[in-house]
Each structure stands twice: as C-alpha cells, then as structure tokens.
Design an enzyme around this catalytic site. Sequence first.
Site, PDB file in Angstrom:
ATOM      1  N   TYR A 109      -2.809   6.339 -12.985  1.00 14.54           N
ATOM      2  CA  TYR A 109      -2.399   5.990 -11.863  1.00 14.54           C
ATOM      3  C   TYR A 109      -3.443   5.286 -10.838  1.00 14.54           C
ATOM      4  O   TYR A 109      -4.649   5.786 -10.905  1.00 14.54           O
ATOM      5  CB  TYR A 109      -1.631   7.114 -10.818  1.00 14.54           C
ATOM      6  CG  TYR A 109      -1.535   6.837  -9.414  1.00 14.54           C
ATOM      7  CD1 TYR A 109      -0.112   6.416  -9.090  1.00 14.54           C
ATOM      8  CD2 TYR A 109      -2.428   6.768  -8.378  1.00 14.54           C
ATOM      9  CE1 TYR A 109       0.046   6.063  -7.826  1.00 14.54           C
ATOM     10  CE2 TYR A 109      -2.379   6.357  -7.114  1.00 14.54           C
ATOM     11  CZ  TYR A 109      -0.943   6.169  -6.865  1.00 14.54           C
ATOM     12  OH  TYR A 109      -0.377   5.708  -5.549  1.00 14.54           O
ATOM     13  N   GLU A 197      -0.483  -0.708  -5.507  1.00 15.68           N
ATOM     14  CA  GLU A 197      -0.231   0.421  -6.481  1.00 15.68           C
ATOM     15  C   GLU A 197      -0.039  -0.009  -7.752  1.00 15.68           C
ATOM     16  O   GLU A 197       0.972  -0.937  -7.875  1.00 15.68           O
ATOM     17  CB  GLU A 197       0.989   1.469  -5.837  1.00 15.68           C
ATOM     18  CG  GLU A 197       0.954   2.787  -6.663  1.00 15.68           C
ATOM     19  CD  GLU A 197       2.234   3.534  -6.064  1.00 15.68           C
ATOM     20  OE1 GLU A 197       1.759   4.594  -5.653  1.00 15.68           O
ATOM     21  OE2 GLU A 197       3.151   3.222  -6.479  1.00 15.68           O
TER      22      GLU A 197
END
Length: 390
Positions: A109, A197
């Site tokens: 992530y 993101e």
Amino acid sequence: MKIHEYQAAALFKAYGVRVPEGRAVAAPAEAEAAARALGDGPFVIKAQVHSGGRGKAGGVKFAQTPAEAARRAEEILGMTLVTKQTGPQGRVVCKALVSRAVQIAREYYLSLTVDGARERVVMIASSAGGMEIEETAREAPEKICTLEIDPYLGLTGYQAREMGGRLGLSRAEIQQFIPLCKNLYRLFVEKDCSLVEINPLVVDGAGDLVAADAKINFDDNALFRHPDIAELRDENEEEPRETEAAKYDLNYIGLDGDIGCMVNGAGLAMATMDIIQAFGGSPANFLDVGGSATAEKVAGAFSILLADRKVRCIFINIFGGIMRCDIIAEGVVAAARNLAVKAPLVVRLEGTNAEAGKRILSQSGLNIVAAADMADGAEKACRLAKEAGA
Ligand code: GDP
Ligand code: MN
C-alpha cells in the site's frame, strides 16, 4: 474532486509511474477490441466508479481471452455496484477498464495525503497491500509506516530509501521505489492533489513495481488553475444535489437527516447542524448560502432542499450582517410561493432589519414558524420533523 482509476492511471503514466497497459470501454464489443489490441492475456476488467472496495463487491473480474473479456465486461457494465463506500443504493457502472493483468508476487500500500494535524503532506506505506488501510490501521497498526514531508525540501531520496527498507523491499526494488515516490510526490504537488493512493502497489513476476490500482482526489479550491484536471469531472458519479448547488454557487453538502438547513455563513451553518443534533434531530444537509445571497440563490437553495425527499421540515437560520433580514425574508416568501413549499418552515432572523424581516414573514400567509432564537428554532424544527415523520 475524484476521478476514475483509468484517468488516474493516465496521470501516473505521464509522471513516470508504471501502470498496466489498459483502455476504458463502455460496451462489451469495445472490451473485446481493447483486449485484442493489448495482446496476450490474461486481462483484468474493472468497474470504473468513484469508489474503492470494487474487488470485494464483484467489480473486478479476470479473463483469459478477448472473447471472455467481452463477457466479463457485459457482467460489469450496467451493474449496480454496492461497495463499503457507495452506501446501500450503490453506483451504476457506465465504464470499465480493460488492462493486461499484472502477475502479483507481492502487494503493498502506498499513498500521499495531507495530514492536517501535522500540517504536512505525509507518505503512508504498508506491506499489507490489497487490504483496506483502515482495516490494517485497526488490526495491525505496526504494519503502517508514515513519513512527513518537509515542504521546502520535498520528498528526499533518503526518506524514500528508508521507507523502502521498512517495507522490506530488496535493494533492486528500492532502486525503483525511490523514483516512484519522488514522481508521485511531484504529481501530488503539481496537480494540487488531496490524495494519491496506490493499493495495491505490486511487485510483479519480473520484479518490477507496478501500480495495479490508481486513485487520485484533488483539492476543489485549486481546480481553477488546472483546467485539464477539471475536465476529468464525471457528474454521473457526484451527488446530484451537490452538482445542482454548484450551479447556484452554494456551499452544499448532502447528509442523511430530515431537517433541511438554510444558513448564511459556514460557521453558523456548522453550529446549526450541531444544535439540531443536540435537540435530538438530524440535519439533511450543510448549506451556506453565503454572505451576499440574492433572491435567486435563496430560490436555488429552496429547490435543492425540496428536491430532497427526506426533508420533513426546513430550518432557516440567518444572521443579517452585510445581508439585510428583510431582503432574505422577501426571497424566502417569493421562493416558497413559487415552489409551493409544503414542509413547515422554521425561521430565525437576527441582525440588520430583523423586525422588518419578521413582519414580511408573518404577513405572507405561509406556513412559517417564527423562532425567538437559534435554540428555540432548533427545538421547533426537531419537533416538527418528528411529527411529520410519525
Ligand atoms: P478496489 O477493490 O476497488 O481497490 O480495486 P483494485 O483495482 O485494487 O482490485 C482489487 C483486487 O484485485 C486487488 O487488490 C488485487 O488483489 C486484484 N487485482 C487487481 N488488478 C489485478 C491484476 O492486474 N492482476 C492480479 N493478479 N490481481 C489484480
Ligand atoms: Mn485498490
């Protein structure tokens, strides 16, 4: 403002961030043609909606051949995707992204966002990729690495290197990770993003770092200097009440309650929502009509409040400073007559020309409940909403 994954991926690519080759499609036949043009499978077909959690909701499917890509696209296009982020009503899928599937060795992530408390842009990374970051934060907070970025220095090579080390990347992977972080940060700053993101950031079969998902949110207040970004707006994905409000230059945010609020000034609007809650009610919206509301703005605000079927009562809370209460009252009366408002109106007027304003309201013959002060207004609005709902 949010954009779709395929749009974010194109920006990633322009900034030197590796993404799988792909094309956005709106019909199964286009999906087949896109897959054919991409070359060898397998392919991944992803619903393009402004929401995460698509994978778990059935919005991400795999295909081995172009013909299968068409079938998967047929399943996805037109479906109502209900994810954790869409609410129970879900989103209708109008576009899909057809890409060459990445071979996943490991998932990470990686994101950049503004941390208001630290007054800094922060980079957040985790070795628990593919998971929702909120879940990781709850269940394994030690797996989340955060670094603060100094606005004068920018994201430095040594910071990215250290982050890569904390993620457990190999030396060769870190060599790719450093420019990846720097490119993302450049994108974040140059395009005035509020969130960038990648989840998951993938180490693929060849050992390369690839962004298998792409998400970007932009700061609305900076859109005026990015016409290219503003063009990416997809009104289908936005709350229709908010799109309508933007036309009248109203500051409106839709909520789930049953008391419509019309207030001047953002601070008073927030205080109004608080006091409604304090009296056991629930606001249907935040609405700041601004310091210089015209009759058209008031009418626009009314039409948005009334279009909201949940609204059972409207609370108008105005403090007349620059704006005169009699002008507001005339605007309210004209709009309420034009739009045939049936919901009870609770009105609190204070400040410049309040008496004249109250007189206009009481002589209008409309279903208006005058409030002595803000608390009185909130209490009455909560009671009327409850009665209307009973
Ligand atoms: P989200 O659920 O909305 O975040 O959508 P994603 O694009 O992140 O896809 C969900 C999941 O599908 C990812 O976490 C991956 O595990 C998987 N996935 C997505 N794209 C690919 C791909 O190209 N190859 C493989 N093998 N898996 C993928
Ligand atoms: Mn994702």
